[in-house]
Design an enzyme around this catalytic site. Structure first.
Site, mmCIF file in Angstrom:
data_model
loop_
_atom_site.group_PDB
_atom_site.id
_atom_site.type_symbol
_atom_site.label_atom_id
_atom_site.label_comp_id
_atom_site.label_asym_id
_atom_site.label_seq_id
_atom_site.Cartn_x
_atom_site.Cartn_y
_atom_site.Cartn_z
ATOM 1 N N HIS A 113 0.864 -1.189 0.000
ATOM 2 C CA HIS A 113 0.000 0.000 0.000
ATOM 3 C C HIS A 113 0.902 1.242 0.000
ATOM 4 O O HIS A 113 2.018 1.205 0.516
ATOM 5 C CB HIS A 113 -0.849 -0.040 1.278
ATOM 6 C CG HIS A 113 -1.980 0.931 1.315
ATOM 7 N ND1 HIS A 113 -1.804 2.259 1.632
ATOM 8 C CD2 HIS A 113 -3.311 0.774 1.089
ATOM 9 C CE1 HIS A 113 -2.985 2.865 1.599
ATOM 10 N NE2 HIS A 113 -3.913 1.984 1.270
ATOM 11 N N GLN A 193 -4.768 -5.299 6.569
ATOM 12 C CA GLN A 193 -5.699 -6.245 5.953
ATOM 13 C C GLN A 193 -5.570 -7.645 6.555
ATOM 14 O O GLN A 193 -6.274 -8.560 6.131
ATOM 15 C CB GLN A 193 -5.442 -6.336 4.435
ATOM 16 C CG GLN A 193 -5.592 -5.024 3.695
ATOM 17 C CD GLN A 193 -7.029 -4.507 3.718
ATOM 18 O OE1 GLN A 193 -7.972 -5.263 3.933
ATOM 19 N NE2 GLN A 193 -7.191 -3.216 3.519
ATOM 20 N N LYS A 216 -10.872 -0.849 10.033
ATOM 21 C CA LYS A 216 -10.949 -1.983 9.109
ATOM 22 C C LYS A 216 -11.366 -3.260 9.836
ATOM 23 O O LYS A 216 -11.387 -4.345 9.258
ATOM 24 C CB LYS A 216 -9.612 -2.193 8.408
ATOM 25 C CG LYS A 216 -9.242 -1.056 7.442
ATOM 26 C CD LYS A 216 -8.014 -1.400 6.652
ATOM 27 C CE LYS A 216 -7.386 -0.197 5.976
ATOM 28 N NZ LYS A 216 -8.182 0.338 4.873
ATOM 29 N N CYS A 357 -4.902 2.709 -3.776
ATOM 30 C CA CYS A 357 -3.735 3.275 -3.073
ATOM 31 C C CYS A 357 -2.562 2.300 -3.138
ATOM 32 O O CYS A 357 -1.801 2.166 -2.163
ATOM 33 C CB CYS A 357 -4.041 3.617 -1.624
ATOM 34 S SG CYS A 357 -5.291 4.887 -1.440
#
Lengths: 400, 293
Positions: A113, A193, A216, A357
């Site tokens: 990212h 993530q 998230k 991104c």
């Protein structure tokens, strides 16, 4: 795990406003998290660690108990958890404050990212570090043979994802961490993530630093965590300094506190931390094993659904075993933004489109212009995937 | 291409609601980039395309596919149509402001006429003006007219017909309402009033209507020359002294109070008729009321 029952906890889903497939960007929030945030403002609303009145004490208790819960969620000690704004801030903190006096090489990958790549590129621009890339394949997997050859004794830091936000695939962390440590290099994991979708055990993982965001993983925006081994945190230089980061200040002489307080300058996002702790409670109650199982099923169904649509091409490995419930794809003859916008217009399906991104990652995956991303979480169901498939089939006809 | 249309639409809507301003700004940015041969980077064009295709798809997937494949061509055509209709609408508004009809002096159907509804007009409350017919008649017909306006001229034959045929049953009152868009209209009204004082009003009125452009362009000299031709004594003194100017201004004020927005405007028993066909409609109303239709 009963996703249908869980959905009752999410006001947006209960109101039937959308099929939410954009959880890699940010997740929806259950009412338990919203109530926890509200509780801070209604029951405490003071400053932690400063004033001595009852409301301040209550705030301190809530804040520190939240630290304990968030740390426990990744099997770390409370003193190993630094509150930050988000993963981006945590990654910047480590990359900018790390000691490069002995070694200057930072290793990372094209798949990262921008929040991980840009701080490294900035440090390189300033002449502080030398960035090198671990080899990856066009399908998003690692060239594992090259890892040992690339990490050497000049490597200061290996900064790498746990799970990518472009394909949902996981990095071979055990191998990378072992080789890095064998060579005396520290390892920083971008867990944005990873932590929300799999039971990340910081101690078992053995990395030096782990960064993740609250929003998230069902938590509020504006709160995140940097988890670091105590000795690794102590080696970092100061980052944001100010109130509550010091033991004493005299003109010309400052005595900083120990980590994690040393990095938490100024009034903190108490409500956010309390909300994140509630999110950790919520996920723990479900059980991260169950979350992983649920996502595996969804990933399998999602991959099958997208693959069955004529003209659809998935990025990354087609195996659901190797990824979280995140699928990036393109449809032949229809631009990614159009696909996402039409899914929203036709069936209220919220998707992400673009380069996420992670432009170098998308370039290396063969989608320099971008793609569509469907990222699912605990509240998504197979029924939603079926509707998504029907919608995609209609849109795919535009390009065929 | 559709960002050109979006800019026009959102800029207009922005005048009434702030929520459209960010969209107008995005459309403007998109247009600015297109004008400098760069691709639009605001995503607005893609949003419009997706929303359009999705909208069509709900009715016909085949049509959506057809439009999607030719979207650039459709966008181009719609943009051209937008600009063409915009220019025509602007021309119509200009005509409406100048001539009271969006087609200009030639007249014809005008959609903007709906904005000015005769039903909202108020009948005059005084009998001041040029009087004709039977002053004691129960039925009064008012005409607000402009001597140099083509529509008032076109109504003249019908006015004459009504006076000849129903003059004994109708009281006719002409109220000058000179329109500023017609040159010398106010001085034509002043001149006609001077002719009325000299007892030569209807001859003078006919002279003006028979050659309006001569008076619109000729001004004072034309008015005086006509008076001389008609042997109107004392005309020049009356005209130069603007003897009836105040009376004409009073008539204009009365017309404005009644809501007059075009000439000729007839009132028959309080009911208003405006514009090109007003005289014929007024005549029909008179005949209906007199029971001769």
């Amino acid at each position: 795990m009963d996703a249908d029952r869980l959905r009752e906890d999410f006001p947006i889903l209960k109101a039937g406003k959308a099929i939410y497939f954009d959880s890699a960007c940010t997740t929806l929030k259950p009412r338990q998290v919203l109530e926890a945030e509200r509780a801070y403002y209604e029951q405490a609303s003071g400053c932690a660690g400063r004033s001595a009145h009852a409301l301040a004490k209550k705030t301190s208790e809530m804040f520190e108990s939240s630290r304990e819960k968030a740390a426990a969620f990744v099997n770390a000690a409370p003193e190993e958890l630094v509150w930050v704004k988000n993963t981006t801030e945590a990654l910047n903190l480590v990359i900018r404050s790390f000691d490069y006096s002995q070694r200057k090489k930072i290793l990372t990958t094209r798949l990262e990212h921008h929040s991980l790549l840009l701080p490294i590129m900035e440090q390189q621009r300033r002449g502080i570090v030398k960035m090198e890339l671990l080899k990856t394949n066009p399908d998003g997997s690692f060239d594992e043979q090259s890892i040992a050859a690339t990490i050497d004794r000049s490597t200061a830091l290996v900064a790498i994802h746990h799970t990518t936000n472009t394909t949902g695939m996981r990095a071979p962390l055990e191998k990378i961490i072992k080789i890095a440590h064998d060579n005396g290099a520290a390892v920083l994991i971008d867990g944005a993530q990873g932590v929300p979708h799999s039971g990340v055990d910081f101690r078992r993982l053995g990395a030096d630093f782990l960064a993740f965001s609250g929003h998230k993983m069902l938590g509020p925006t504006g709160i995140g965590c940097l988890v670091g081994k105590s000795e690794s945190l102590e080696k970092l230089d100061s980052f944001i300094v100010g109130g509550e980061t010091v033991e004493s200040v005299h003109i010309g002489k400052v005595q900083f506190m120990k980590a994690p307080k040393r990095f938490e300058g100024g009034i903190q996002n108490y409500a956010g931390a309390i909300g994140l702790a509630a999110a950790c409670d919520y996920l723990s109650k479900i059980g991260m094993k169950n979350v992983e199982e649920h996502e595996k099923k969804l990933a399998k169904r999602m991959i099958e659904a997208v693959q069955s649509v004529p003209g659809a091409a998935i990025y990354g490995s087609p195996s659901s075993e190797k990824r979280s419930a995140l699928v990036s794809f393109n449809l032949k003859g229809v631009k990614h933004h159009q696909v996402a916008l039409m899914c929203d217009s036709l069936s209220k399906i919220a998707l992400r489109s673009g380069v996420f991104c992670a432009q170098p990652a998308m370039e290396s995956l063969g989608a320099p212009e971008g793609a569509v991303r469907a990222s699912l979480y605990v509240y998504n169901t197979e029924k939603e995937i079926s509707l998504f498939k029907e919608t995609l089939e209609k849109i795919a006809k535009l390009g065929n | 291409m559709l960002c050109f249309i979006a800019l026009g639409v959102f800029a207009f809507l922005s005048l009434f609601s702030a929520k459209y301003r960010p969209l107008a700004a995005r459309a403007f940015s998109c247009v600015a980039r297109k004008m400098t041969l760069r691709p639009c980077d605001t995503g607005l064009d893609e949003e419009i395309k997706a929303a359009s295709i999705a909208g069509i798809m709900k009715f016909s997937p085949q049509a959506a596919s057809f439009v999607n494949r030719r979207f650039a061509a459709f966008s181009f055509a719609f943009t051209l149509l937008f600009f063409a209709s915009f220019l025509l609408a602007a021309q119509g508004i200009a005509n409406f402001a100048i001539y009271g009809n969006c087609n200009g002096p030639e007249g014809g159907f005008c959609i903007y006429s709906g904005i000015q509804n005769p039903a909202f007009l108020k009948a005059p409350s005084t009998l001041q003006g040029i009087s004709a017919g039977n002053e004691s008649a129960r039925l009064t017909v008012f005409e607000f007219g402009c001597y140099t306006c083509p529509y008032t001229r076109d109504a003249e034959d019908t006015v004459k017909f009504m006076l000849e045929k129903y003059g004994d049953k109708v009281h006719f009152v002409f109220k000058p309402f000179p329109l500023p868009t017609h040159p010398n209209s106010k001085w034509a009204a002043v001149a006609a009033a001077c002719a009325w004082e000299a007892g030569k009003y209807w001859e003078y009125r006919e002279a003006i209507f028979s050659n309006q452009s001569y008076y619109r362009e000729g001004g004072d000299a034309a008015f005086k020359a006509t008076a001389a031709r008609l042997n109107i004594t004392g005309f020049d003194g009356c005209f130069d002294a603007k003897k009836f100017l105040a009376q004409i201004e009073t008539s204009i004020s009365e017309g404005k109070e009644c809501g007059i927005y075009g000439t000729p405007t007839f009132f028959v028993d309080g009911k208003a008729f405006v514009g090109k066909d007003a005289a014929a409609e007024a005549k029909a109303e008179v005949e209906r009321l007199l029971g001769v239709a």
